[in-house]
Design a protein around this motif. Structure first.
Motif, mmCIF file in Angstrom:
data_model
loop_
_atom_site.group_PDB
_atom_site.id
_atom_site.type_symbol
_atom_site.label_atom_id
_atom_site.label_comp_id
_atom_site.label_asym_id
_atom_site.label_seq_id
_atom_site.Cartn_x
_atom_site.Cartn_y
_atom_site.Cartn_z
ATOM 1 N N UNK A 81 0.808 -1.219 0.000
ATOM 2 C CA UNK A 81 0.000 0.000 0.000
ATOM 3 C C UNK A 81 0.847 1.278 0.000
ATOM 4 N N UNK A 108 -0.693 -8.531 20.991
ATOM 5 C CA UNK A 108 -1.913 -9.043 21.614
ATOM 6 C C UNK A 108 -1.657 -9.410 23.079
ATOM 7 N N UNK A 117 -2.815 4.685 13.438
ATOM 8 C CA UNK A 117 -3.517 3.421 13.233
ATOM 9 C C UNK A 117 -3.009 2.408 14.253
ATOM 10 N N UNK A 173 -3.322 -5.063 15.649
ATOM 11 C CA UNK A 173 -3.019 -6.030 16.703
ATOM 12 C C UNK A 173 -2.091 -7.119 16.180
ATOM 13 N N UNK A 212 -6.343 -10.608 7.306
ATOM 14 C CA UNK A 212 -7.302 -9.872 6.491
ATOM 15 C C UNK A 212 -7.755 -8.573 7.158
ATOM 16 N N UNK A 213 -7.990 -8.636 8.482
ATOM 17 C CA UNK A 213 -8.449 -7.406 9.134
ATOM 18 C C UNK A 213 -7.342 -6.343 9.136
ATOM 19 N N UNK A 231 -4.987 -6.148 6.924
ATOM 20 C CA UNK A 231 -4.934 -5.735 5.526
ATOM 21 C C UNK A 231 -5.912 -4.579 5.293
ATOM 22 N N UNK A 232 -7.169 -4.768 5.745
ATOM 23 C CA UNK A 232 -8.196 -3.731 5.569
ATOM 24 C C UNK A 232 -7.797 -2.449 6.291
ATOM 25 N N UNK A 233 -7.304 -2.599 7.509
ATOM 26 C CA UNK A 233 -6.929 -1.403 8.287
ATOM 27 C C UNK A 233 -5.808 -0.632 7.586
ATOM 28 N N UNK A 279 -4.890 -0.755 4.418
ATOM 29 C CA UNK A 279 -5.344 -0.181 3.142
ATOM 30 C C UNK A 279 -6.103 1.116 3.409
ATOM 31 N N UNK A 280 -7.009 1.051 4.374
ATOM 32 C CA UNK A 280 -7.819 2.223 4.677
ATOM 33 C C UNK A 280 -6.947 3.364 5.203
ATOM 34 N N UNK A 281 -5.954 3.025 6.029
ATOM 35 C CA UNK A 281 -5.031 4.042 6.565
ATOM 36 C C UNK A 281 -4.289 4.721 5.419
ATOM 37 N N UNK A 286 -14.338 -7.703 2.633
ATOM 38 C CA UNK A 286 -13.286 -8.697 2.867
ATOM 39 C C UNK A 286 -12.955 -9.514 1.625
ATOM 40 N N UNK A 305 -12.952 -8.400 -1.437
ATOM 41 C CA UNK A 305 -12.741 -7.483 -2.578
ATOM 42 C C UNK A 305 -11.704 -8.016 -3.564
ATOM 43 N N UNK A 340 -10.850 -0.040 0.474
ATOM 44 C CA UNK A 340 -11.255 -0.636 1.748
ATOM 45 C C UNK A 340 -12.706 -0.282 2.078
ATOM 46 N N UNK A 398 -10.503 5.995 12.270
ATOM 47 C CA UNK A 398 -11.412 4.852 12.422
ATOM 48 C C UNK A 398 -10.846 3.856 13.414
#
Lengths: 371, 263
Positions: free
Chosen positions: A250, A322, A346, A349, A358-359, A361-363, A365-367, B68, B70, B81, B122
């Motif tokens: 990213x 964690x 951001x 964990x 995956x979670x 990854x999403x965080x 990407x969004x960041x 998820x 995508x 995202x 977020x």
């Protein structure tokens, strides 16, 4: 040696720790002694003519560890326990276990490997004069135990030489992270991490030569004009590699860190003092801005702001181990301050046992999208 | 001049959603299939969204995939995202929204957004799926009711009980104990909804807490959760007309912006 060869060598050394340790011991005619997680006085181990090996767990499936540890023990301790039960660390002559947190305090008392455990305690109130004396006595205990286990004598000269080497190593590493921040095309986040990590498996004398050469070669390269986002990472450690790869995917360069596994290890030198063990004790009492060291004024928060400003960072990522209590307590304070400073933040964990990110990854990407 | 169409597809953990919009940003067609990533859901939702429109994938100028799953949308021009897409989607529908709580199948997100639908910050749940759509599914199964019956049951609760918000598995055994103590199912249901909100509040309080508050995601279809959130925040909560579609709408708007800018 060409720059790519140095990088390849260090990356491979980090990828195959067992092989690296074995070769390093053979080459230098030394034994290996483990140091669980951060801040063990490696200098004493080195003065005992042994290679200090960093034990930071790994991506292993837990089958037996939970028999001995509660589910909320941090992910590093879970994987170390799994490895020790499997006998992974049995080749080590001894294992130093510092009590820098509640989990490590208990962990040091229940080592399951066959190599002898040397648990010891860090004084938390580091401003009290007695803290230094106490830690010096703990280090004396470590020295005596190593002498007994290895059947050797650790001389004051060997300790002083070891401190000089380690201070040189720390200074060179500080230079490395500084230089690497303007060569992120060559020292990508994954490579940066592995270069630093490889130091845990090699003789510091050999490692220092590689880093000196690498720094020299990197200085000659023109600074890259990367359009990538510049990120600072803080926390205990940033692993598994799969997570770091998302930074690259990213377009986020890691230009600086405040990770216990990385820069916190070489941030503080051992100052000159009357005796070697006192120098080492002073290193801990001088070590600040760290979640594992009593920090009543929360210097870590200002340290992170300064670090972000120094590297002109676009954002800060907290790699939150964690179930790591000391880190979790700092998170709300860091969040509040970063909001005030307008530094995008951001939290991800870190779970060493995870195989799917995956979670995260999403965080990430969004960041990256919204920085 | 020929009309231009944009497609947004949101492949979540529990459902797949698709939205087609035109060059005037008008929604042409939407579709929701209650099957998420790794199932036939993504394919079905694409088939459904084109049905009766006279359009095919070939008529779409640009597609954005989110959720998820995508990365499984190989035909998508871009992946964005779901956090950015929810922010963009809610901004399309409710211009004044500044704080978005999205409760999806396996995660909860609290998002602060600005007036143009850009994410300011977020926060997402970690460690456990407590407080998510999956949590509600598990609870409905133990109570022996359908998930859409929960909001009605919640309405008749007189003495709500407390249900753990820490862990789905603990909450499950807690609910079983409550059932064996003959606690009224209505009161357990209210407790479950409160538990979801307790978990979400921990994330919401980290945001800028700026009004208007909005709720999106599949769980927003449950009025019991909306009421629990309004009670906890003592504020009016705005709910998108089709809360499950907000991510896909946002993806379609991103596709539109990229396509129209490109010309």
């Amino acid at each position: 040696m060409e720059i790519n060869n140095i990088i390849d060598y260090l990356v491979k050394s980090a990828d195959f720790p067992g092989k690296t340790i074995k070769e390093s011991c053979k080459k230098n005619n030394k034994e290996a002694v483990g140091c669980v997680a951060p801040y063990a006085p490696e200098e004493i181990v080195y003065a005992a003519n042994c290679i200090p090996v960093g034990i930071w767990g790994g991506q292993v499936e837990l089958t037996k560890a939970r028999t001995y540890l509660p589910a909320f023990a941090c992910s590093i301790m879970q994987s170390i326990m799994e490895y020790e039960i499997r006998g992974t660390y049995d080749f080590l002559k001894a294992v130093l276990i510092p009590a820098v947190c509640d989990t490590l305090k208990c962990f040091g008392q229940k080592w399951k490997g066959t190599s002898e455990a040397i648990p010891f305690v860090f004084p938390q109130n580091r401003e009290a004069k007695s803290a230094e004396a106490f830690l010096e006595s703990e280090y004396k205990y470590i020295k005596n135990k190593l002498e007994e286990i290895l059947g050797i004598t650790i001389t004051e000269k060997a300790l002083q030489d070891s401190i000089i080497l380690y201070n040189d190593y720390r200074a060179e590493m500080r230079k490395f992270v500084e230089i690497a921040s303007v060569h992120t095309d060559v020292i990508t986040p994954v490579i940066r991490h592995k270069i630093i990590k490889s130091s845990y498996f090699m003789d510091k004398k050999d490692y220092l030569e590689y880093i000196k050469e690498l720094n020299k070669k990197l200085r000659l390269l023109p600074a890259n004009n990367s359009k990538n986002k510049r990120i600072i990472v803080t926390g205990i450690m940033l692993e598994p590699d799969g997570i770091i790869e998302y930074f690259e995917k990213y377009g986020m360069d890691i230009v600086g860190d405040d990770l216990t596994h990385e820069s916190r290890q070489f941030r503080t030198d051992a100052p000159f003092s009357g005796s070697a063990l006192n120098s080492l004790a002073k290193r801990w009492t001088n070590h600040n801005a760290c979640s594992l060291a009593f920090d009543p004024y929360k210097e870590r928060i200002q340290y992170l702001v300064d670090l972000a400003n120094h590297y002109k960072a676009d954002g800060l990522v907290i790699a939150l181990m964690k179930f790591c209590d000391p880190e979790e307590y700092d998170v709300p304070l860091i969040m509040e301050r970063m909001k005030k400073e307008n530094i995008p933040l951001l939290v991800i964990e870190i779970d060493q046992q995870a195989k799917s990110f995956e979670q995260i990854n999403t965080r990430l990407l969004s960041f990256a999208e919204n920085m | 001049m020929k009309d231009r169409y944009y497609l947004g597809v949101d492949v979540g953990s529990a459902s797949s959603k698709a939205v087609i919009i035109n060059q005037k940003k008008e929604i042409i067609k939407t579709s929701v299939i209650q099957m998420g990533t790794g199932t036939s859901g993504p394919k079905s939702v694409i088939d459904n969204v084109f049905a009766d429109t006279g359009l095919t994938l070939g008529d779409i100028k640009l597609t954005v995939g989110t959720g998820y799953g995508r990365n499984s949308l190989k035909f998508a021009d871009k992946q964005i995202s779901e956090i950015s897409c929810h922010a963009k989607g809610i901004n399309y529908e409710l211009k004044n929204a500044r704080t978005v709580l999205d409760i999806g199948g396996q995660d909860v997100k609290a998002i602060s957004i600005n007036e143009s639908g850009m994410v300011l910050n977020f926060y997402m749940n970690d460690k456990c799926a407590a407080g998510t759509g999956r949590f509600l599914e598990v609870m409905a199964r133990i109570l022996g009711v359908k998930i859409d019956e929960l909001e009605k049951l919640d309405e008749s609760s007189k003495n709500p009980v407390t249900v753990s918000s820490t862990c789905t598995v603990f909450a499950e055994s807690e609910v079983i104990s409550l059932l064996s103590q003959e606690t009224k199912i209505e009161d357990i249901t209210r407790g479950i909804h409160n538990s979801i909100v307790t978990r979400a509040l921990a994330l919401l309080y980290k945001t800028n807490m700026e009004e208007d508050f909005t709720l999106t995601g599949g769980v927003a279809q449950n009025k019991g959760v909306i009421r629990a959130l309004e009670r906890a925040l003592n504020k009016k909560i705005y709910v998108a007309k089709k809360p499950q579609l907000i991510g896909a709408i946002g993806a379609a708007i991103f596709a539109y912006e990229a396509g129209e800018e490109r010309g």
